[in-house]
Write an enzyme that holds these catalytic residues in place. Structure first.
Site, PDB file in Angstrom:
ATOM      1  N   GLY A  39       7.258  -1.913   5.644  1.00 20.28           N
ATOM      2  CA  GLY A  39       8.640  -2.373   5.564  1.00 20.28           C
ATOM      3  C   GLY A  39       9.635  -1.498   6.290  1.00 20.28           C
ATOM      4  O   GLY A  39       9.330  -0.377   6.705  1.00 20.28           O
ATOM      5  N   CYS A  95       3.436   8.461   0.880  1.00 15.82           N
ATOM      6  CA  CYS A  95       4.034   7.533   1.834  1.00 15.82           C
ATOM      7  C   CYS A  95       4.271   6.217   1.081  1.00 15.82           C
ATOM      8  O   CYS A  95       3.329   5.597   0.598  1.00 15.82           O
ATOM      9  CB  CYS A  95       3.057   7.354   3.002  1.00 15.82           C
ATOM     10  SG  CYS A  95       3.651   6.214   4.245  1.00 15.82           S
ATOM     11  N   CYS A 142      -0.731   5.822   9.969  1.00 22.96           N
ATOM     12  CA  CYS A 142       0.543   5.184  10.327  1.00 22.96           C
ATOM     13  C   CYS A 142       0.301   3.828  10.969  1.00 22.96           C
ATOM     14  O   CYS A 142      -0.501   3.717  11.891  1.00 22.96           O
ATOM     15  CB  CYS A 142       1.308   6.024  11.334  1.00 22.96           C
ATOM     16  SG  CYS A 142       1.643   7.660  10.788  1.00 22.96           S
ATOM     17  N   GLU A 200       0.825  -1.195   0.000  1.00 20.58           N
ATOM     18  CA  GLU A 200       0.000   0.000   0.000  1.00 20.58           C
ATOM     19  C   GLU A 200       0.866   1.254   0.000  1.00 20.58           C
ATOM     20  O   GLU A 200       1.954   1.273   0.576  1.00 20.58           O
ATOM     21  CB  GLU A 200      -0.919  -0.017   1.232  1.00 20.58           C
ATOM     22  CG  GLU A 200      -1.936  -1.149   1.122  1.00 20.58           C
ATOM     23  CD  GLU A 200      -2.888  -1.272   2.307  1.00 20.58           C
ATOM     24  OE1 GLU A 200      -3.904  -1.945   2.143  1.00 20.58           O
ATOM     25  OE2 GLU A 200      -2.619  -0.716   3.379  1.00 20.58           O
ATOM     26  N   CYS A 254       2.469  -2.249  15.647  1.00 19.42           N
ATOM     27  CA  CYS A 254       2.329  -1.941  14.225  1.00 19.42           C
ATOM     28  C   CYS A 254       1.630  -3.077  13.497  1.00 19.42           C
ATOM     29  O   CYS A 254       2.020  -4.240  13.634  1.00 19.42           O
ATOM     30  CB  CYS A 254       3.706  -1.702  13.605  1.00 19.42           C
ATOM     31  SG  CYS A 254       3.622  -1.373  11.834  1.00 19.42           S
ATOM     32  N   CYS A 309       6.936  -6.842   6.651  1.00 22.16           N
ATOM     33  CA  CYS A 309       8.077  -6.321   7.405  1.00 22.16           C
ATOM     34  C   CYS A 309       8.652  -7.453   8.245  1.00 22.16           C
ATOM     35  O   CYS A 309       7.913  -8.254   8.808  1.00 22.16           O
ATOM     36  CB  CYS A 309       7.636  -5.177   8.311  1.00 22.16           C
ATOM     37  SG  CYS A 309       9.023  -4.294   9.067  1.00 22.16           S
ATOM     38  N   CYS A 344       7.620  -4.982  15.505  1.00 20.95           N
ATOM     39  CA  CYS A 344       7.203  -3.931  16.437  1.00 20.95           C
ATOM     40  C   CYS A 344       5.775  -4.253  16.880  1.00 20.95           C
ATOM     41  O   CYS A 344       4.895  -4.477  16.053  1.00 20.95           O
ATOM     42  CB  CYS A 344       7.278  -2.567  15.761  1.00 20.95           C
ATOM     43  SG  CYS A 344       8.950  -2.191  15.177  1.00 20.95           S
TER      44      CYS A 344
HETATM   45  N1  SAH Z   1      10.027   0.608   9.494  1.00 22.37           N
HETATM   46  C1  SAH Z   1      10.192   2.031   9.365  1.00 22.37           C
HETATM   47  C2  SAH Z   1       9.206   2.633   8.402  1.00 22.37           C
HETATM   48  C3  SAH Z   1       7.766   2.571   8.861  1.00 22.37           C
HETATM   49  S1  SAH Z   1       7.304   4.178   9.212  1.00 22.37           S
HETATM   50  C4  SAH Z   1      10.130   2.658  10.744  1.00 22.37           C
HETATM   51  O1  SAH Z   1       9.886   1.947  11.696  1.00 22.37           O
HETATM   52  O2  SAH Z   1      10.392   3.839  10.872  1.00 22.37           O
HETATM   53  C5  SAH Z   1       5.788   4.024   9.971  1.00 22.37           C
HETATM   54  C6  SAH Z   1       5.728   4.839  11.234  1.00 22.37           C
HETATM   55  O3  SAH Z   1       4.461   4.616  11.851  1.00 22.37           O
HETATM   56  C7  SAH Z   1       6.779   4.403  12.214  1.00 22.37           C
HETATM   57  O4  SAH Z   1       7.219   5.460  12.988  1.00 22.37           O
HETATM   58  C8  SAH Z   1       5.989   3.437  13.050  1.00 22.37           C
HETATM   59  O5  SAH Z   1       6.616   3.201  14.266  1.00 22.37           O
HETATM   60  C9  SAH Z   1       4.665   4.143  13.167  1.00 22.37           C
HETATM   61  N2  SAH Z   1       3.584   3.248  13.533  1.00 22.37           N
HETATM   62  C10 SAH Z   1       3.526   1.916  13.382  1.00 22.37           C
HETATM   63  N3  SAH Z   1       2.378   1.427  13.843  1.00 22.37           N
HETATM   64  C11 SAH Z   1       1.671   2.464  14.323  1.00 22.37           C
HETATM   65  C12 SAH Z   1       0.385   2.596  14.896  1.00 22.37           C
HETATM   66  N4  SAH Z   1      -0.393   1.536  15.075  1.00 22.37           N
HETATM   67  N5  SAH Z   1      -0.022   3.818  15.257  1.00 22.37           N
HETATM   68  C13 SAH Z   1       0.764   4.889  15.027  1.00 22.37           C
HETATM   69  N6  SAH Z   1       1.978   4.839  14.476  1.00 22.37           N
HETATM   70  C14 SAH Z   1       2.437   3.630  14.113  1.00 22.37           C
END
Ligand code: SAH
Length: 368
Positions: A171, A115, A345, A102, A129, A122, A126
């Site tokens: 990713g 974005c 995000c 996406e 996420c 991935c 985390c």
């Molecule tokens: N893997 C990279 C790129 C992903 S960026 C990274 O970790 O930076 C996506 C962003 O959204 C990251 O900062 C991630 O931590 C955040 N994110 C992931 N899940 C989320 C959620 N459920 N709510 C808000 N932010 C989230």
């Protein structure tokens, strides 16, 4: 842009979207061609939108014939579009083999941000996420990464043209270093997209060795997904922290800034109720960042199915912001965009033919 030329899909053919200028120079050099061919080709592809080798009039006929025989120019296609009430658009992009990623297009008054995803799924885990819950299939190629930008501009037309790119889709971009760097180079390349290095941001969970490598080859803006001020909490939220703890991460950030056009790192910090959102956390954060030029972006947690995490209340987020902000770190609260279409995000899931068996493992542990 002129019409896309659909070149017959032939797995043997080399997709020229996989090369940045340096890569194309090497490619042409191998054929005994001069380096300027690379610039000519880039202009045809990205400025003229001319993807039919026969129409590339400043390229000799024999070379055109060779390219037609051995190469192709193919970008992935948007197969589904959802438009949110705030104008954000989420696109599902076909990557073949049952895999879809996406990308999210976020128009604002004076800019439009795309974005972009870097991997199908991935490999990191985390816990907050939802991309992580999908598991991992493979890295995207350079063509598939830059192709998201091509497809976006094609879809929205001149008026909506993308002005900013954030590698914040599905990713971990720094775990796909060799394909991500040429794609970023094309984004900032004058003869391709010509975006300013301030407007192209790579976001990482903190793959420390790759941050050092990146700093040697490229100076685009960097965002780091921090999410906790202590190793104890970050180890749980962003498990790669167990390998590269905060002390090492901060050292890598400082080093990156030396070479960065922005002179600061943007830290992303997801606000999770009762986990990382206390006033003590805010103060610990300020202490952690005391000698790293930073901006702080607080992200209200976006929920997804089967998660126990909750978003901190607005009052708590604002209090947290005030503490960090008053300590001298510019702090913003990320405006959640595209929530009604799960485009926010951490909500990007696409379709991942998981090879890592993550779902299986989670099910065994009774976690889904
Ligand atoms: N893997 C990279 C790129 C992903 S960026 C990274 O970790 O930076 C996506 C962003 O959204 C990251 O900062 C991630 O931590 C955040 N994110 C992931 N899940 C989320 C959620 N459920 N709510 C808000 N932010 C989230």
């Amino acid at each position: 842009m002129k019409s896309f030329v659909t070149v017959l899909v032939n797995k043997e053919k080399i997709n020229l979207l996989n090369f940045d200028r340096k890569g194309l120079q090497a490619f042409f050099a191998e054929m005994g061609e001069k380096p300027f061919r690379a610039t000519q080709m880039i202009k045809w592809i990205y400025q003229e939108g001319e993807w039919d080798f026969d129409q590339m009039t400043n390229i000799s006929k024999p070379l055109r014939a060779y390219l037609k025989e051995n190469c192709c120019i193919i970008a992935p296609e948007i197969i589904l579009e959802q438009v949110a009430s705030d104008g954000t658009r989420k696109w599902v992009i076909e990557m073949g083999g049952g895999n879809k990623v996406e990308a999210v297009y976020i128009p604002e008054d004076n800019r439009a941000t795309l974005c972009v995803s870097s991997q199908v799924g991935c490999a990191l885990a985390c816990t907050f996420c939802s991309t992580a819950q999908q598991g991992f299939n493979r890295n995207l190629t350079t063509a598939e990464i830059i192709g998201q930008l091509i497809a976006a501009n094609h879809r929205v037309g001149e008026q909506g043209r993308v002005t900013n790119v954030v590698m914040m889709g599905m990713g971990e971009p720094l775990l796909n270093f060799d394909n991500v760097v040429p794609a970023m180079n094309l984004m900032t390349e004058d003869f391709a997209f010509g975006l300013s290095k301030r407007r192209v941001t790579i976001s990482t969970s903190g793959v420390v060795p790759a941050m050092y490598r990146l700093q040697e080859v490229c100076d685009i803006s960097m965002a780091v997904s921090l999410h906790a001020p202590t190793d104890a909490v970050r180890d749980i939220l962003v498990p790669i922290n167990q390998k590269y703890p905060l002390k090492e991460l901060m050292a890598a950030c400082k080093k990156y800034i030396e070479n960065s056009p922005r002179g600061f790192i943007t830290f992303e910090y997801v606000m999770l109720e009762g986990i990382n959102d206390s006033e003590a956390d805010a103060r610990a954060l300020v202490k952690l960042l005391k000698d790293v030029p930073s901006k702080m972006n607080l992200i209200p947690f976006n929920p997804f199915p089967n998660t126990d995490y909750k978003c901190s209340s607005r009052r708590v987020i604002e209090r947290f912001r005030d503490i960090v902000h008053h300590a001298g770190i510019v702090t913003t609260i990320r405006k959640t965009r595209g929530e009604d279409i799960d485009a926010a995000c951490g909500q990007l899931v696409g379709k991942v033919k998981d090879k890592s068996r993550r779902m299986e493992r989670l099910q065994k542990m009774g976690l889904t």
